[in-house]
Design a protein around this motif. Structure first.
Motif, PDB file in Angstrom:
ATOM      1  N   HIS A 194      -8.163   3.994   3.919  1.00 59.13           N
ATOM      2  CA  HIS A 194      -7.910   4.192   2.487  1.00 59.13           C
ATOM      3  C   HIS A 194      -8.551   3.117   1.625  1.00 59.13           C
ATOM      4  O   HIS A 194      -8.280   1.930   1.781  1.00 59.13           O
ATOM      5  CB  HIS A 194      -6.407   4.200   2.219  1.00 59.13           C
ATOM      6  CG  HIS A 194      -5.621   4.871   3.293  1.00 59.13           C
ATOM      7  ND1 HIS A 194      -5.839   6.183   3.662  1.00 59.13           N
ATOM      8  CD2 HIS A 194      -4.636   4.420   4.106  1.00 59.13           C
ATOM      9  CE1 HIS A 194      -5.003   6.492   4.650  1.00 59.13           C
ATOM     10  NE2 HIS A 194      -4.276   5.436   4.942  1.00 59.13           N
ATOM     11  N   ASP A 198      -8.447   6.000  -3.204  1.00 61.33           N
ATOM     12  CA  ASP A 198      -7.485   6.875  -2.518  1.00 61.33           C
ATOM     13  C   ASP A 198      -6.054   6.647  -2.995  1.00 61.33           C
ATOM     14  O   ASP A 198      -5.142   7.374  -2.581  1.00 61.33           O
ATOM     15  CB  ASP A 198      -7.547   6.640  -0.998  1.00 61.33           C
ATOM     16  CG  ASP A 198      -8.897   7.033  -0.421  1.00 61.33           C
ATOM     17  OD1 ASP A 198      -9.505   7.996  -0.948  1.00 61.33           O
ATOM     18  OD2 ASP A 198      -9.354   6.374   0.529  1.00 61.33           O
ATOM     19  N   TYR A 199      -5.847   5.631  -3.809  1.00 64.58           N
ATOM     20  CA  TYR A 199      -4.508   5.342  -4.321  1.00 64.58           C
ATOM     21  C   TYR A 199      -4.421   5.780  -5.784  1.00 64.58           C
ATOM     22  O   TYR A 199      -5.405   5.673  -6.528  1.00 64.58           O
ATOM     23  CB  TYR A 199      -4.194   3.848  -4.211  1.00 64.58           C
ATOM     24  CG  TYR A 199      -4.061   3.385  -2.771  1.00 64.58           C
ATOM     25  CD1 TYR A 199      -2.822   3.395  -2.136  1.00 64.58           C
ATOM     26  CD2 TYR A 199      -5.171   2.977  -2.040  1.00 64.58           C
ATOM     27  CE1 TYR A 199      -2.703   2.981  -0.815  1.00 64.58           C
ATOM     28  CE2 TYR A 199      -5.058   2.571  -0.714  1.00 64.58           C
ATOM     29  CZ  TYR A 199      -3.817   2.574  -0.111  1.00 64.58           C
ATOM     30  OH  TYR A 199      -3.700   2.172   1.197  1.00 64.58           O
ATOM     31  N   ALA A 200      -3.265   6.249  -6.190  1.00 68.92           N
ATOM     32  CA  ALA A 200      -3.065   6.695  -7.572  1.00 68.92           C
ATOM     33  C   ALA A 200      -1.892   5.935  -8.183  1.00 68.92           C
ATOM     34  O   ALA A 200      -0.894   5.653  -7.497  1.00 68.92           O
ATOM     35  CB  ALA A 200      -2.768   8.193  -7.593  1.00 68.92           C
ATOM     36  N   GLU A 203       1.946   6.290  -7.233  1.00 71.01           N
ATOM     37  CA  GLU A 203       2.128   6.637  -5.811  1.00 71.01           C
ATOM     38  C   GLU A 203       3.078   5.639  -5.146  1.00 71.01           C
ATOM     39  O   GLU A 203       3.020   4.438  -5.405  1.00 71.01           O
ATOM     40  CB  GLU A 203       0.758   6.580  -5.123  1.00 71.01           C
ATOM     41  CG  GLU A 203       0.796   6.966  -3.654  1.00 71.01           C
ATOM     42  CD  GLU A 203      -0.603   6.918  -3.027  1.00 71.01           C
ATOM     43  OE1 GLU A 203      -1.596   6.725  -3.781  1.00 71.01           O
ATOM     44  OE2 GLU A 203      -0.683   7.063  -1.801  1.00 71.01           O
ATOM     45  N   ILE A 205       4.738   4.326  -1.326  1.00 69.22           N
ATOM     46  CA  ILE A 205       4.435   4.285   0.110  1.00 69.22           C
ATOM     47  C   ILE A 205       5.616   3.666   0.841  1.00 69.22           C
ATOM     48  O   ILE A 205       6.010   2.533   0.541  1.00 69.22           O
ATOM     49  CB  ILE A 205       3.169   3.437   0.378  1.00 69.22           C
ATOM     50  CG1 ILE A 205       1.979   4.013  -0.395  1.00 69.22           C
ATOM     51  CG2 ILE A 205       2.864   3.365   1.875  1.00 69.22           C
ATOM     52  CD1 ILE A 205       0.875   3.000  -0.639  1.00 69.22           C
ATOM     53  N   GLY A 261       0.007   1.171   5.631  1.00 74.58           N
ATOM     54  CA  GLY A 261      -0.146   1.950   4.412  1.00 74.58           C
ATOM     55  C   GLY A 261      -0.976   1.226   3.369  1.00 74.58           C
ATOM     56  O   GLY A 261      -1.547   1.836   2.470  1.00 74.58           O
TER      57      GLY A 261
ATOM     58  N   MET C   1       0.040  13.743  -2.134  1.00 79.26           N
ATOM     59  CA  MET C   1      -0.909  12.859  -1.423  1.00 79.26           C
ATOM     60  C   MET C   1      -0.407  12.630   0.013  1.00 79.26           C
ATOM     61  O   MET C   1       0.777  12.393   0.217  1.00 79.26           O
ATOM     62  CB  MET C   1      -1.009  11.519  -2.178  1.00 79.26           C
ATOM     63  CG  MET C   1      -2.236  10.711  -1.805  1.00 79.26           C
ATOM     64  SD  MET C   1      -2.604   9.416  -3.041  1.00 79.26           S
ATOM     65  CE  MET C   1      -3.265  10.364  -4.420  1.00 79.26           C
ATOM     66  N   SER C   3       0.433  11.119   3.679  1.00 81.89           N
ATOM     67  CA  SER C   3       0.982   9.818   4.054  1.00 81.89           C
ATOM     68  C   SER C   3      -0.142   8.853   4.420  1.00 81.89           C
ATOM     69  O   SER C   3      -1.104   9.232   5.090  1.00 81.89           O
ATOM     70  CB  SER C   3       1.924   9.984   5.247  1.00 81.89           C
ATOM     71  OG  SER C   3       2.233   8.704   5.763  1.00 81.89           O
ATOM     72  N   LYS C   4      -0.018   7.625   3.988  1.00 88.60           N
ATOM     73  CA  LYS C   4      -1.053   6.633   4.299  1.00 88.60           C
ATOM     74  C   LYS C   4      -0.677   5.801   5.520  1.00 88.60           C
ATOM     75  O   LYS C   4      -1.449   4.962   5.955  1.00 88.60           O
ATOM     76  CB  LYS C   4      -1.262   5.725   3.084  1.00 88.60           C
ATOM     77  CG  LYS C   4      -1.926   6.473   1.930  1.00 88.60           C
ATOM     78  CD  LYS C   4      -2.707   5.553   1.051  1.00 88.60           C
ATOM     79  CE  LYS C   4      -3.662   6.278   0.130  1.00 88.60           C
ATOM     80  NZ  LYS C   4      -3.052   7.268  -0.750  1.00 88.60           N
ATOM     81  N   THR C   5       0.512   6.007   6.055  1.00 95.21           N
ATOM     82  CA  THR C   5       0.922   5.178   7.190  1.00 95.21           C
ATOM     83  C   THR C   5       0.536   5.842   8.502  1.00 95.21           C
ATOM     84  O   THR C   5       0.311   7.047   8.583  1.00 95.21           O
ATOM     85  CB  THR C   5       2.436   4.909   7.150  1.00 95.21           C
ATOM     86  OG1 THR C   5       3.117   6.163   7.025  1.00 95.21           O
ATOM     87  CG2 THR C   5       2.796   4.034   5.963  1.00 95.21           C
ATOM     88  N   ASN C   6       0.477   5.015   9.525  1.00 96.74           N
ATOM     89  CA  ASN C   6       0.009   5.452  10.834  1.00 96.74           C
ATOM     90  C   ASN C   6       1.150   6.078  11.629  1.00 96.74           C
ATOM     91  O   ASN C   6       2.123   5.401  11.956  1.00 96.74           O
ATOM     92  CB  ASN C   6      -0.549   4.234  11.593  1.00 96.74           C
ATOM     93  CG  ASN C   6      -1.006   4.581  12.989  1.00 96.74           C
ATOM     94  OD1 ASN C   6      -1.342   5.730  13.286  1.00 96.74           O
ATOM     95  ND2 ASN C   6      -1.028   3.574  13.862  1.00 96.74           N
TER      96      ASN C   6
END
Lengths: 344, 344, 344
Positions: A194, A198-200, A203, A205, A261, C1, C3-6
């Motif tokens: 990312h 890719d971040y808004a 958002e 996390i 993240g 969007m 998920s950005k985590t693994n």
């Protein structure tokens, strides 16, 4: 013979304009770096690998930005917060120069505000603290305000001076480390794909992972920064026999957990604000979530800036922050507002 | 095939004049220095900052004098105290050369005294231990005596030899590190304004702060010096399931706590004596107080010497040491007599 | 969007031939070395002293071979074992180049086998992992196989490929570090007189000492290798609220304990196999015993190779391994088969 030990300053010992050179300069090295990796699940590549940092235009891997912060902060404790009732806030924090192994840091604070509380027994002290390296360069600066006891409730109140503290550092005022260049940034080695785009804004996390904290860990961490406030070390210093965990330990834990993240939010360059919402004690399991507050460009090649709210909790659902009364929920430990640098 | 593991030496295995080269030399570095700062609230500026040490005429900040002591001591454990019943005393300790990151230390002991106890089952062994660096220079020397079990109660007693051990090192026999110069000593950065002339013989100082000790911390500390005596690590090694804290951990904790009131007692150069009065266990909150025993000049510019009694306790009132029966009070952990260097 | 985590890989995400470059390279230094000595009772002289290592033909003291192993292994966790049910085995491990302070390691794995289990819900993944330094040299390689959950039980099974894995590395295939020469080996400084010829195949050694493990220690160790598997850190990640101790912590503890009887088994150069027989938890007292499996010559002067079974236990009698049913006894934690280098 008068006592030789430090009783700490009381509210009436401060005056606006007063400058305090804090004691005990400290040379930081690879030992502090290794301990940081042992105490927190820190994985940001720029702070883990010399080779990675060199591929980003730096001479080598700097020490974690929070190592610099904790070291500079720790030195102020005997002069600023030994008799503090509460740490009330941070503002206008900027990292001006990365710290590398071998650098020696010392701290200096200027009193920039004073306001006695209406109860007459305490007052708020505002200080601007700067961290200096062995060459006299400022590596870090921030404003902190704390509530401090008066020695004598009958002492006259000083003139009230409350500094004007903007809510956040403007992106244009962030200082980008010399040479930093993210155009050849290796996202595979960094751990996540990312990039800034890719971040808004808005958002959120959930960083998923949790760490249950032990007494030995937070005491080792806190001593490492030569922060010797009694409440962190001595079970007889608080009525309930608990040892309060240094707020900076929670900051570092949450920041390290946010790798999952936000692996590419590499360098902390601004501290806009922060509140230690509730005390953290050994046995608590710390989790973290983030919210994107702002996104900005910087003049450095491939380098953007992301402003984040970082929240540490000891339970509860992610993304819950305040109750209907506007107060922090009881599971919230930390609400931090900071700027980091991220590849565009 | 005979056992390959070390069963340790028994009383009848020692002879006056015997020299033992202890195993496992150790290269010390900035990692050990960082761990020392994480394990103890150590803040003496000379050991914290290269820049400060250079302003005092040294090439850089040495490793804490007690890192050198613990490292040299730890190596003697498998040969001297594995079958010891008790560590009885120290004398004639001198630090002869500061230890810097990168130095490799090893230890050698000469048996200088033997005295079988009247019960026939144990005896006292006196050794003079020297710590040597990679160039063969002696960095440290001290005498220690321990009570050791006999393998065979019927073995004949050796000729009794008890070394003549003066109560203290004479100030004139202290060795001042080459180049040390306190004429430009920065008291602000060191943390306290008190110079040698501000202390008086007989003066006592309560160091105020306390640290509650955790199992993980003392085990990490003790392993760091490669001291592997079972009682420190193995809950099944003592009848009550407790892990005895290495006496050196208490020495370092007390010395670090003494910063508050003795911030300028910078370098330890002599160890006149010491007793571990009562066992220390995890959960104990260690405090410290000091008494000024002697004050002396040295030939080095601006450098004086102060002889201190350092007492560590786990409770009780400060300055209480012995009961009416002359025995140490049950809260006293350590009674140490040492020389430090202080700006005049 | 999204998920950005693994979330980790599942069984159906692997394919034979797939190559994964694992994230977060790591520069190792003297800080990691000091922490290794604080976490384990490690005393092998080659890893303790630059001077000793130089007398054996090396440029300085390498970082412990298990520091290299844990660092390389830790990087694979997010890609290989985040959704693993069990770590099933190791094979074909070889150390190809010592790692020194300042080296930067990264990890790469190739999938070399896949076998879906008959229950359809899990499968076995075989990877060959290599550790690379900053010059791209391979410092370490090993095969590991783990049982991984399927995301979707209805996903089709891949073609079964099970790699051919010999029981052990042949002595002739071991790689001896460049320059290694034990002809001037100092047995006194190393701590024991036993050379290769003093050991016999089938001989067993009880390493005597035990260490009771604390939560803070294993978490610091596991974080140090950037291994972030939840079960090691988060009391809410396992139904019983316990934190499972990373298997590598037990390997390092047992290896360090084996100094007492195997002080001259200096360098680990081969990992033939290993099983984590039962979980280890804080409070367990870890002990170790070894069995000599094979003895061999090497082309390097004075350097022999010894193949050892290293067993860690949390109780029970030494040398007991399996019950009548052929299964590991409940007190056995680890059964490791490795090659070390020893003076002849």
């Amino acid at each position: 013979m008068a006592s030789k030990t430090n009783a700490g300053r009381f509210f009436e010992d401060y005056a606006v304009g007063q400058v305090i050179d804090h004691a005990v300069p400290r040379t930081l090295g690879n030992g502090e770096r290794a301990l940081y990796h042992a105490l927190y699940p820190a994985r940001h590549a720029l702070y883990s690998s010399d080779a990675f940092a060199q591929s980003c235009g730096l001479p080598g891997s700097p020490l974690d930005d929070l190592i610099a912060f904790h070291t500079v902060f720790g030195k102020t404790v005997p002069d600023v917060s030994l008799n503090a009732v509460a740490n009330l806030g941070y503002a206008q924090g900027r990292w001006l120069k990365p710290v590398f192994a071998g650098d020696t840091l010392r701290s200096r604070s200027e009193v920039i505000g004073l306001k006695q509380n209406s109860n007459g027994r305490t007052g708020v002290v505002y200080v601007r603290t700067t961290g200096l390296n062995q060459s006299g360069d400022t590596v870090l600066e921030y404003v902190r305000w704390v509530m401090v006891r008066k020695r004598d409730a009958d002492a006259p109140a000083p003139e009230t001076v409350v500094p004007d503290l903007p809510d956040a550092i403007a992106a244009a005022d962030l200082v980008i480390p010399e040479g930093l260049d993210f155009t050849n940034y290796d996202f595979d080695l960094a751990g996540e794909p990312h990039r800034l785009g890719d971040y808004a804004v808005g958002e959120t996390i959930d960083h998923v992972d949790g760490v249950t904290i032990e007494e030995a860990e937070h005491m080792m961490a806190t001593r490492l920064w030569q922060n010797t406030a009694k409440v962190h070390f001595d079970t007889s210093a608080r009525p309930d026999g608990s040892r309060l965990i240094y707020g900076g330990h929670v900051i570092s834990m949450a920041r390290a957990l946010s790798f999952n993240g936000l692996a590419n939010a590499q360098m902390i360059v601004g501290l806009n604000g922060g509140a230690h919402a509730n005390p953290c004690l050994a046995g608590d399991t710390v989790r973290a979530w983030s919210e994107v507050l702002e996104i900005a460009e910087t003049p450095a090649p491939g380098v953007g800036a992301i402003r984040l709210r970082l929240v540490a909790t000891k339970g509860g659902a992610p993304f819950a922050l305040r109750g209907e009364d506007g107060k922090y929920l009881s599971d919230v430990l930390l609400d931090l507002d900071y700027w980091a640098l991220m590849p565009t």
